[in-house]
Design a protein around this motif. Structure first.
Motif, mmCIF file in Angstrom:
data_model
loop_
_atom_site.group_PDB
_atom_site.id
_atom_site.type_symbol
_atom_site.label_atom_id
_atom_site.label_comp_id
_atom_site.label_asym_id
_atom_site.label_seq_id
_atom_site.Cartn_x
_atom_site.Cartn_y
_atom_site.Cartn_z
ATOM 1 N N PHE A 104 50.194 73.087 61.864
ATOM 2 C CA PHE A 104 49.264 73.689 62.811
ATOM 3 C C PHE A 104 49.380 73.026 64.180
ATOM 4 N N PRO A 105 49.140 73.790 65.260
ATOM 5 C CA PRO A 105 48.993 73.146 66.563
ATOM 6 C C PRO A 105 47.855 72.130 66.501
ATOM 7 N N GLY A 106 48.025 71.005 67.135
ATOM 8 C CA GLY A 106 47.011 69.958 67.061
ATOM 9 C C GLY A 106 47.324 68.898 66.035
ATOM 10 N N GLY A 107 48.292 69.169 65.130
ATOM 11 C CA GLY A 107 48.757 68.101 64.262
ATOM 12 C C GLY A 107 48.508 68.243 62.787
ATOM 13 N N LEU A 108 47.615 69.147 62.349
ATOM 14 C CA LEU A 108 47.300 69.259 60.930
ATOM 15 C C LEU A 108 48.506 69.743 60.133
ATOM 16 N N ARG A 109 48.706 69.153 58.952
ATOM 17 C CA ARG A 109 49.785 69.549 58.052
ATOM 18 C C ARG A 109 49.197 69.821 56.664
ATOM 19 N N VAL A 110 49.396 71.057 56.182
ATOM 20 C CA VAL A 110 48.771 71.503 54.929
ATOM 21 C C VAL A 110 49.834 71.990 53.972
ATOM 22 N N LEU A 111 49.676 71.656 52.696
ATOM 23 C CA LEU A 111 50.575 72.084 51.639
ATOM 24 C C LEU A 111 49.782 72.949 50.666
ATOM 25 N N PHE A 112 50.305 74.142 50.370
ATOM 26 C CA PHE A 112 49.644 75.064 49.445
ATOM 27 C C PHE A 112 50.416 75.146 48.129
ATOM 28 N N ASP A 113 49.705 75.028 47.029
ATOM 29 C CA ASP A 113 50.239 75.217 45.671
ATOM 30 C C ASP A 113 51.626 74.603 45.484
ATOM 31 N N PRO A 114 51.786 73.311 45.740
ATOM 32 C CA PRO A 114 53.120 72.704 45.621
ATOM 33 C C PRO A 114 53.563 72.526 44.171
ATOM 34 N N VAL A 115 54.743 73.014 43.862
ATOM 35 C CA VAL A 115 55.365 72.801 42.548
ATOM 36 C C VAL A 115 56.840 72.522 42.802
ATOM 37 N N PHE A 116 57.256 71.289 42.584
ATOM 38 C CA PHE A 116 58.644 70.899 42.836
ATOM 39 C C PHE A 116 59.417 70.638 41.546
ATOM 40 N N PRO A 142 57.347 65.140 55.742
ATOM 41 C CA PRO A 142 57.025 64.102 56.725
ATOM 42 C C PRO A 142 55.551 63.722 56.760
ATOM 43 N N TYR A 143 54.660 64.695 56.665
ATOM 44 C CA TYR A 143 53.218 64.450 56.690
ATOM 45 C C TYR A 143 52.558 65.433 55.724
ATOM 46 N N VAL A 144 51.503 64.991 55.059
ATOM 47 C CA VAL A 144 50.638 65.888 54.298
ATOM 48 C C VAL A 144 49.204 65.386 54.471
ATOM 49 N N ASP A 145 48.374 66.203 55.096
ATOM 50 C CA ASP A 145 46.969 65.844 55.318
ATOM 51 C C ASP A 145 46.051 66.500 54.296
ATOM 52 N N ALA A 146 46.391 67.725 53.910
ATOM 53 C CA ALA A 146 45.568 68.461 52.954
ATOM 54 C C ALA A 146 46.469 69.218 51.994
ATOM 55 N N VAL A 147 46.044 69.253 50.743
ATOM 56 C CA VAL A 147 46.735 70.031 49.704
ATOM 57 C C VAL A 147 45.718 71.004 49.135
ATOM 58 N N CYS A 148 46.011 72.306 49.236
ATOM 59 C CA CYS A 148 45.104 73.336 48.740
ATOM 60 C C CYS A 148 45.687 73.941 47.468
ATOM 61 N N LYS A 167 50.749 59.623 45.640
ATOM 62 C CA LYS A 167 51.356 58.299 45.807
ATOM 63 C C LYS A 167 51.974 58.146 47.191
ATOM 64 N N LYS A 168 52.688 59.178 47.664
ATOM 65 C CA LYS A 168 53.334 59.076 48.979
ATOM 66 C C LYS A 168 52.337 59.239 50.117
ATOM 67 N N PHE A 169 51.317 60.096 49.912
ATOM 68 C CA PHE A 169 50.332 60.369 50.963
ATOM 69 C C PHE A 169 48.941 60.031 50.430
ATOM 70 N N PRO A 170 48.614 58.734 50.344
ATOM 71 C CA PRO A 170 47.354 58.326 49.693
ATOM 72 C C PRO A 170 46.101 58.819 50.401
ATOM 73 N N ASN A 171 46.215 59.196 51.671
ATOM 74 C CA ASN A 171 45.041 59.690 52.390
ATOM 75 C C ASN A 171 44.928 61.215 52.367
ATOM 76 N N ALA A 172 45.881 61.889 51.738
ATOM 77 C CA ALA A 172 45.831 63.347 51.677
ATOM 78 C C ALA A 172 44.604 63.797 50.891
ATOM 79 N N GLN A 173 43.963 64.846 51.382
ATOM 80 C CA GLN A 173 42.781 65.397 50.735
ATOM 81 C C GLN A 173 43.170 66.628 49.913
ATOM 82 N N PHE A 174 42.736 66.675 48.667
ATOM 83 C CA PHE A 174 43.023 67.798 47.786
ATOM 84 C C PHE A 174 41.789 68.710 47.742
ATOM 85 N N PHE A 175 42.004 69.993 48.041
ATOM 86 C CA PHE A 175 40.932 70.982 47.998
ATOM 87 C C PHE A 175 41.189 71.907 46.806
ATOM 88 N N VAL A 176 40.200 72.011 45.933
ATOM 89 C CA VAL A 176 40.380 72.735 44.673
ATOM 90 C C VAL A 176 39.159 73.603 44.398
#
Length: 394
Positions: A104-116, A142-148, A167-176
């Motif tokens: 997002f503009p402004g810096g936010l980085r969000v990951l949706f339904d990640p399955v690797f 590179p960055y993950v701030d929120a995981v939805c 583990k990699k992004f300990p400050n990431a917030q998970f929204f469920v």
């Protein structure tokens, strides 16, 4: 440029967005308090055994067709993520199936339904296996701030993936959605915000050290970092949940709206639109003969109350046989109706191109999407698909 650690605060918005008048009735909560339901005439319940018996019957009769996954299918590219948080556009990168990385503009980085993982299954050796490879791994982000997370099915919620992310992004917030917090806490993840349909949360990310040049926004005082702010809304969709044969619909399913940096995105989640009867197997089910089939009303509510959206991420695959899958999965004709109802300015198709979950040809969804847009009288430029790993800017 050194990546700054961000301190996250999740709270309720001072001015909540509009919601339907009957939202407080919570009709999607089962009366006995043990789970959730789709409270619309557009959904007809089928049990897991019912679905399996129908598929088994089609296989025995020879009516079931396994799609050909012989390469080439969907092109896969290594993603080109931005090296810093600087971007003037809303930028989406499709990671396969329903997984998107959004900048997002402004810096936010969000990951949706990640399955690797290689399989969307509780087992590493059994279950649907990728016919297109994952374009990257957690280590490449590179960055993950929120995981939805939209819901608990294995093609949307992967235990190995979310543990690596935490583990990699300990400050990431998970929204469920409601009911999923315990699963995350049992997995060792504590930064979890659980939400019901139509609820919203404000996410504020603040720099915690002096290595914040990537966050600087005030040109008059370049040394002063700015907070990153976002409004995250949990929105309805028509689906189910479950990770075992015994917990169907015990936890909620949902889509999300994200507003940050002056841009608004809607992730539709996994959803159906209407239920096509079992008698329908070959006819076009948007002909006049089927005009009386009710459609899910929530997408118009989402559009009217939370739209318009700069971009929508809308499912277009896993829909055949239609009479089995339609209550919970949209086909492209459903998808363009969802697009119009929700007031998206543009959209990308998802929920295809990764695992064989149903019987349509693996490249049929984008072909059918073009036909559906023409049928709806829409320019194909407003709703399109991209390669796996490809980024689009809006």
């Amino acid at each position: 440029m050194t990546s700054a650690l961000l301190h996250a605060v999740v709270g309720s918005p001072q001015t909540p967005s509009a919601r339907p008048a009957d939202a407080a009735h919570r009709k999607h909560h089962k009366p006995n308090g043990k789970g959730f339901q789709n409270p619309w005439a557009s959904y007809i319940e089928q049990s897991g055994p019912q679905i399996l018996l129908k598929i088994l019957g089609m296989r025995i009769s020879g009516k079931w067709k396994d799609p050909d996954t012989t390469p080439p299918t969907v092109p896969v590219h290594k993603p080109n993520f931005l090296p810093t948080r600087e971007t003037k556009s809303l930028r989406t990168t499709w990671l396969g199936h329903a997984s998107f990385y959004v900048e997002f503009p402004g810096g936010l980085r969000v990951l949706f339904d990640p399955v690797f993982t290689e399989r969307c299954s509780p087992f590493s050796f059994l279950g649907p296996k990728r016919y297109t490879p994952a374009p990257c791994q957690v280590e490449d982000l590179p960055y993950v701030d929120a995981v939805c997370i939209s819901h608990s099915h294995y093609d949307h919620l992967s235990h190995p993936t979310v543990v690596k992310l935490a583990k990699k992004f300990p400050n990431a917030q998970f929204f469920v959605p409601l009911g999923n917090r315990t699963w995350f806490e049992n997995s060792g993840i504590r930064n979890v915000t659980e939400m019901d349909w139509w609820e919203e949360r404000e996410l504020t990310l603040s720099a915690t050290d002096s290595t914040t040049s990537a966050l600087e926004r005030d040109n008059s005082n370049p040394s002063q970092p700015s907070d990153i702010r976002a409004t995250i809304g949990c929105l309805p969709c028509q689906h189910t949940s479950g990770r075992t044969p015994f917990d169907k619909s015990r936890t909620l399913w949902a889509g999300y709206s994200i507003t940050s940096g002056g841009k608004k995105l809607w992730f539709a989640g996994d959803t159906g639109y209407r239920t096509v009867p079992e008698t329908q197997t070959t006819e076009f089910d948007y002909s006049e003969k089927f005009d009386d089939l009710p459609s899910c009303p929530v997408f118009k509510e989402i559009g009217e109350l939370r739209g318009p959206f700069d971009v929508g991420l809308i499912p277009i695959g896993a829909y055949d046989p239609r009479w089995i899958m339609s209550p919970m999965h949209a086909n492209p004709y459903d998808s363009v109706n969802i697009f119009a109802d929700s007031k998206c300015k543009t959209a990308l198709g998802m929920h295809w191109g990764t695992w064989v979950l149903t019987s349509e040809e693996v490249l049929e969804p984008p072909r059918l999407l073009k036909k559906a847009l023409e049928w709806k009288g829409l320019d194909e430029k407003v709703f399109h698909v991209c390669d796996i790993g490809e980024s689009r800017e809006f």
